[in-house]
Scaffold this motif. Structure first.
Motif, PDB file in Angstrom:
ATOM      1  N   VAL A 165      -0.021 126.773 -23.102  1.00  0.00           N
ATOM      2  CA  VAL A 165      -0.663 125.469 -22.923  1.00  0.00           C
ATOM      3  C   VAL A 165      -1.387 125.115 -24.218  1.00  0.00           C
ATOM      4  N   PRO A 166      -1.546 123.832 -24.488  1.00  0.00           N
ATOM      5  CA  PRO A 166      -2.264 123.430 -25.701  1.00  0.00           C
ATOM      6  C   PRO A 166      -3.754 123.721 -25.539  1.00  0.00           C
ATOM      7  N   PRO A 167      -4.537 123.659 -26.620  1.00  0.00           N
ATOM      8  CA  PRO A 167      -5.998 123.798 -26.463  1.00  0.00           C
ATOM      9  C   PRO A 167      -6.519 122.781 -25.447  1.00  0.00           C
ATOM     10  N   LEU A 168      -7.592 123.155 -24.756  1.00  0.00           N
ATOM     11  CA  LEU A 168      -8.093 122.311 -23.665  1.00  0.00           C
ATOM     12  C   LEU A 168      -8.397 120.889 -24.119  1.00  0.00           C
ATOM     13  N   VAL A 169      -9.037 120.722 -25.261  1.00  0.00           N
ATOM     14  CA  VAL A 169      -9.407 119.354 -25.681  1.00  0.00           C
ATOM     15  C   VAL A 169      -8.161 118.510 -25.910  1.00  0.00           C
ATOM     16  N   GLU A 170      -7.091 119.145 -26.367  1.00  0.00           N
ATOM     17  CA  GLU A 170      -5.845 118.399 -26.556  1.00  0.00           C
ATOM     18  C   GLU A 170      -5.273 117.989 -25.200  1.00  0.00           C
ATOM     19  N   HIS A 171      -5.326 118.927 -24.255  1.00  0.00           N
ATOM     20  CA  HIS A 171      -4.851 118.630 -22.900  1.00  0.00           C
ATOM     21  C   HIS A 171      -5.661 117.498 -22.266  1.00  0.00           C
ATOM     22  N   LEU A 172      -6.970 117.472 -22.472  1.00  0.00           N
ATOM     23  CA  LEU A 172      -7.819 116.453 -21.838  1.00  0.00           C
ATOM     24  C   LEU A 172      -7.532 115.058 -22.391  1.00  0.00           C
ATOM     25  N   ALA A 173      -7.037 114.987 -23.611  1.00  0.00           N
ATOM     26  CA  ALA A 173      -6.663 113.713 -24.232  1.00  0.00           C
ATOM     27  C   ALA A 173      -7.817 112.702 -24.104  1.00  0.00           C
ATOM     28  N   HIS A 174      -7.539 111.474 -23.680  1.00  0.00           N
ATOM     29  CA  HIS A 174      -8.604 110.458 -23.600  1.00  0.00           C
ATOM     30  C   HIS A 174      -9.605 110.737 -22.478  1.00  0.00           C
ATOM     31  N   ALA A 175      -9.249 111.644 -21.552  1.00  0.00           N
ATOM     32  CA  ALA A 175     -10.211 111.978 -20.481  1.00  0.00           C
ATOM     33  C   ALA A 175     -11.482 112.582 -21.080  1.00  0.00           C
ATOM     34  N   ARG A 176     -11.341 113.194 -22.246  1.00  0.00           N
ATOM     35  CA  ARG A 176     -12.495 113.801 -22.906  1.00  0.00           C
ATOM     36  C   ARG A 176     -13.590 112.764 -23.172  1.00  0.00           C
ATOM     37  N   ARG A 177     -13.159 111.596 -23.638  1.00  0.00           N
ATOM     38  CA  ARG A 177     -14.139 110.548 -23.941  1.00  0.00           C
ATOM     39  C   ARG A 177     -14.946 110.181 -22.690  1.00  0.00           C
ATOM     40  N   TYR A 178     -14.259 110.117 -21.553  1.00  0.00           N
ATOM     41  CA  TYR A 178     -14.965 109.688 -20.343  1.00  0.00           C
ATOM     42  C   TYR A 178     -15.798 110.807 -19.739  1.00  0.00           C
ATOM     43  N   LEU A 179     -15.376 112.058 -19.932  1.00  0.00           N
ATOM     44  CA  LEU A 179     -16.261 113.168 -19.553  1.00  0.00           C
ATOM     45  C   LEU A 179     -17.536 113.097 -20.389  1.00  0.00           C
ATOM     46  N   ASP A 180     -17.367 112.795 -21.680  1.00  0.00           N
ATOM     47  CA  ASP A 180     -18.536 112.650 -22.554  1.00  0.00           C
ATOM     48  C   ASP A 180     -19.451 111.532 -22.048  1.00  0.00           C
ATOM     49  N   GLU A 181     -18.847 110.402 -21.693  1.00  0.00           N
ATOM     50  CA  GLU A 181     -19.673 109.274 -21.245  1.00  0.00           C
ATOM     51  C   GLU A 181     -20.408 109.626 -19.958  1.00  0.00           C
ATOM     52  N   TRP A 182     -19.720 110.369 -19.084  1.00  0.00           N
ATOM     53  CA  TRP A 182     -20.359 110.791 -17.818  1.00  0.00           C
ATOM     54  C   TRP A 182     -21.534 111.715 -18.109  1.00  0.00           C
ATOM     55  N   LEU A 183     -21.331 112.639 -19.057  1.00  0.00           N
ATOM     56  CA  LEU A 183     -22.367 113.624 -19.368  1.00  0.00           C
ATOM     57  C   LEU A 183     -23.505 113.035 -20.194  1.00  0.00           C
ATOM     58  N   ASP A 184     -23.188 112.060 -21.045  1.00  0.00           N
ATOM     59  CA  ASP A 184     -24.190 111.530 -21.973  1.00  0.00           C
ATOM     60  C   ASP A 184     -24.956 110.346 -21.403  1.00  0.00           C
ATOM     61  N   ARG A 185     -24.691 110.000 -20.158  1.00  0.00           N
ATOM     62  CA  ARG A 185     -25.323 108.850 -19.548  1.00  0.00           C
ATOM     63  C   ARG A 185     -26.851 108.987 -19.603  1.00  0.00           C
ATOM     64  N   GLY A 186     -27.526 107.873 -19.856  1.00  0.00           N
ATOM     65  CA  GLY A 186     -28.986 107.900 -19.885  1.00  0.00           C
ATOM     66  C   GLY A 186     -29.487 108.838 -20.956  1.00  0.00           C
ATOM     67  N   ASP A 187     -30.323 109.778 -20.554  1.00  0.00           N
ATOM     68  CA  ASP A 187     -30.902 110.713 -21.510  1.00  0.00           C
ATOM     69  C   ASP A 187     -30.004 111.912 -21.780  1.00  0.00           C
ATOM     70  N   GLY A 188     -28.822 111.954 -21.180  1.00  0.00           N
ATOM     71  CA  GLY A 188     -27.902 113.069 -21.423  1.00  0.00           C
ATOM     72  C   GLY A 188     -28.463 114.406 -20.978  1.00  0.00           C
ATOM     73  N   LEU A 189     -29.251 114.395 -19.906  1.00  0.00           N
ATOM     74  CA  LEU A 189     -29.839 115.654 -19.425  1.00  0.00           C
ATOM     75  C   LEU A 189     -28.747 116.538 -18.816  1.00  0.00           C
ATOM     76  N   PRO A 190     -28.970 117.858 -18.829  1.00  0.00           N
ATOM     77  CA  PRO A 190     -27.935 118.755 -18.285  1.00  0.00           C
ATOM     78  C   PRO A 190     -27.634 118.469 -16.806  1.00  0.00           C
ATOM     79  N   VAL A 191     -26.361 118.424 -16.487  1.00  0.00           N
ATOM     80  CA  VAL A 191     -25.912 118.253 -15.102  1.00  0.00           C
ATOM     81  C   VAL A 191     -25.819 119.641 -14.472  1.00  0.00           C
ATOM     82  N   ILE A 192     -26.413 119.784 -13.296  1.00  0.00           N
ATOM     83  CA  ILE A 192     -26.423 121.072 -12.600  1.00  0.00           C
ATOM     84  C   ILE A 192     -25.629 120.928 -11.307  1.00  0.00           C
ATOM     85  N   ALA A 193     -24.652 121.801 -11.126  1.00  0.00           N
ATOM     86  CA  ALA A 193     -23.788 121.721  -9.932  1.00  0.00           C
ATOM     87  C   ALA A 193     -24.137 122.840  -8.945  1.00  0.00           C
ATOM     88  N   ARG A 194     -25.428 122.948  -8.642  1.00  0.00           N
ATOM     89  CA  ARG A 194     -25.859 123.945  -7.650  1.00  0.00           C
ATOM     90  C   ARG A 194     -26.604 123.259  -6.519  1.00  0.00           C
TER      91      ARG A 194
END
Lengths: 443, 198
Positions: A165-194
């Protein structure tokens, strides 16, 4: 470029799975055939990057969670050195599932059957009464199998059974940009999935769930009950913009590459204030008042805005759906059964009142909307399964309207009600499945 | 700490103090051994609360959700956690944690005739057993019970089981429900369609 040529799901490739596709249609066997399902579990989920879990679920050394890649049970853990491990949770001795807990903290896992013992990086470190296997028995040859590749993208941990498989960032393609936007929203505080998860047991093929994740056509119809109640009580809130001709709205569907897609509701949902646009949730007034008093109205609104639903439906093929503030994982269980996990998230570093509001926000769509979606998935499964002489499923919306366009950012974009989400991911599906079948034939 | 049954009926009463009281209440239930002598309710109060619970179950099973809502106070909560360990609802998601408004919205949604998860409706029969009651001040009662709900959705029978924690309050109209906390014994595992009223 004509759409019907661009995504029809493509011209013939000469592969074993081509027969399930014709322009604008896919075959029911993709949803009801046990053979297709078994091939998907082996090749589709075995030959590409699959989302396994979030780093915040295993924050401390030796933390682990058990998950699946297709139907393969796996353990995601963090080593003592902080490294992430994904090992196949199947004893190399008799095949038993070794770790049977959903989560915990352990540096080693002992199989309950004969106590073969493995470190959390997969190394076999103990076999009782080893002498009976002879002098040449090599403990290191008994290690748990490991995923060939494990990578994290800003906390999202993916693994691939196949090394090709290609490196993960290559596989994510343009989805990477939107993951970034999701994570960087507002103050870009860490998202906790617990913050807990809802697990919906769905009596339908996993792709009925995946189809819907990028379907911008169904909301005003499937979610009529929810939209009516909120409109009657609160007026023009939430997704009421679906009431008019929503293909004329600023909502869009985007092809992010490699089967990944996006429905972007932000141009309507976040046009002013996400929080102000939201219908009433439990605690809305009192939490707002308290935050206003403590932080001032402007700051309070900023914090609440960035914790309100993200307005994104980001679909990362084949099993990760970012919806609102939830991390949704599609787990195929059988050809007609799927568990949909809605992992809730909190933000690290906001006042407790913001996260409390965030919890209640993450409960309304699941109980007012997802339940109706699930009813549609199960109805589709029953209809597709029960009627063998009707073989084809329609995915033609906006194939021939010339409504698509290449935007300046290099992302192909169509009206929100387009079926391009299905056309996109099925193209990736067919490429991976045909290649897997061809290599299996060679083997 | 004020007892939960004196939470004032203000819109948006779900604040951090409310969650703390809920958390303390659930913890007291989870750590309860025998009911202390001084918390045993009078026979009359016990009988009244038992009637309330039986009516509550009967109205759900009869599909009379507007009448069912009348059994709840203006500051009520209908709570279905996703965990079985008493996690803090201020930082942990529930299947549903509805205040009065959202509970009314829930009933309204089901009444639209467009709520596809309940077309057809899930038929239910609620059984409440192992009922234990604790007085909670002069006008309050805490009730713990086990439940078994036999359901049938369009020819597919299935069951739900667990324990309920009720907080009830004496009002001029009689005993009413302030909190129904539905502790599905498998809330942390995959759930079938729970869009009916548990």
């Amino acid at each position: 470029m004509s759409l019907s040529v661009r995504r029809a799901v493509g011209p013939k490739e000469g592969g074993a799975f081509d027969r399930y596709f014709r322009p604008g249609f896919v075959h029911r066997d993709l949803y009801v055939s046990r053979d297709v399902f078994d091939a998907e579990m082996r090749h589709l989920f075995g030959d590409t990057w699959v989302y396994v879990g979030h780093e915040s679920e295993v924050p401390e050394p030796n933390d682990f969670v058990t998950r699946t890649i297709g139907r393969r049970p796996v353990i995601l853990s963090r080593g003592r050195d902080g490294a992430l491990h994904v090992v196949i949770n199947r004893c190399t001795h008799r095949g038993a599932v070794v770790c049977r807990q959903a989560r915990g903290n352990a540096g080693r896992f002992a199989c309950g059957y004969h106590a073969w013992t493995f470190a959390n990086d997969g190394r076999c470190i103990g076999v009782p009464l080893k002498h009976a296997y002879g002098e040449n028995f090599d403990l290191s040859a008994q290690d748990l199998r490991r995923a060939a590749k494990v990578e994290s993208y800003r906390g999202f941990v993916f693994a691939s059974i196949s090394g090709a498989v290609p490196p993960l960032v290559e596989h994510l393609a343009h989805a990477r940009r939107y993951l970034d936007e999701w994570l960087d929203r507002g103050d870009g505080l860490p998202v906790i999935a617990r913050a807990g998860a809802m697990q919906f047991n769905t009596h339908a093929n996993w792709k009925t769930v995946y189809d819907n994740a990028g379907d911008g056509y169904h909301p005003p119809f499937s979610h009529d009950s929810m939209l009516r109640v909120f409109a009657r009580r609160y007026g023009d809130v939430d997704m009421q913009y679906y009431a008019a001709n929503f293909d004329e709205s600023p909502l869009i569907s985007r092809d992010l590459g490699n089967g990944h897609t996006l429905l972007d509701q932000r141009p309507a949902m976040h046009a002013d204030s996400a929080w102000e646009r939201q219908h009433v949730i439990p605690g809305r007034e009192i939490l707002r008042d308290q935050l206003d008093a403590q932080h001032g109205p402007q700051r309070a609104l900023e914090m609440l805005d960035t914790s309100t639903g993200s307005g994104l439906n980001l679909n990362i093929f084949p099993n990760l759906l970012i919806i609102g503030n939830q991390i949704q994982v599609v787990e195929p269980v059988a050809v007609d059964r799927t568990v949909v996990h809605w992992f809730s998230t909190t933000l690290d570093g906001v006042p407790d009142a913001v996260n409390a509001a965030r919890m209640r926000m993450q409960e309304d769509f699941p109980s007012f909307g997802e339940v109706d979606d699930t009813a549609q998935f199960e109805a589709c499964q029953a209809g597709m399964d029960g009627v063998p002489e009707m073989e084809w499923i329609d995915i033609r919306r906006h194939m021939e309207t010339d409504a698509g366009r290449m935007e300046a950012d290099g992302i192909w974009t169509e009206p929100v009600s387009s079926d391009q989400h299905m056309r996109c991911y099925y193209e990736a599906w067919r490429r991976i499945m045909n290649a897997g079948d061809a290599s299996a034939g060679r083997g | 700490m004020a007892p939960v049954n004196t939470v004032p009926a203000t819109p948006g009463y779900f604040d951090l103090a409310f969650y703390a009281r809920m958390q303390a209440l659930v913890e007291s239930w989870r750590s309860l051994s025998e009911i202390p002598e001084d918390r045993l309710p009078s026979d009359a109060d016990r009988a009244a609360c038992e009637r309330l619970l039986h009516a509550e179950a009967r109205l759900i099973d009869g599909g009379r959700l507007e009448n069912w809502l009348d059994l709840y106070t203006q500051d009520c909560a209908y709570w279905l956690p996703t965990d079985v360990e008493g996690a803090d609802p201020a930082r942990f998601v529930s299947w549903e944690f509805n205040d009065r408004r959202r509970l009314e919205e829930r009933v309204e949604r089901l009444a639209t005739g467009r709520a596809f998860s309940q077309l057809p409706v899930t038929r239910t029969t609620h059984l409440y057993t192992n009922i234990e009651m604790l007085s909670a001040g002069a006008d309050g009662m805490e009730v713990l019970c086990n439940f078994l709900i036999q359901t049938n959705l369009n020819g597919r029978p299935s069951q739900r089981a667990g324990w309920n924690g009720f907080l009830c309050r004496r009002t001029p109209e009689g005993w009413r429900i302030v909190l129904k906390r539905i502790g599905l014994f498998d809330a942390d595992l995959p759930q079938d369609n729970n869009s009916f009223t548990l």
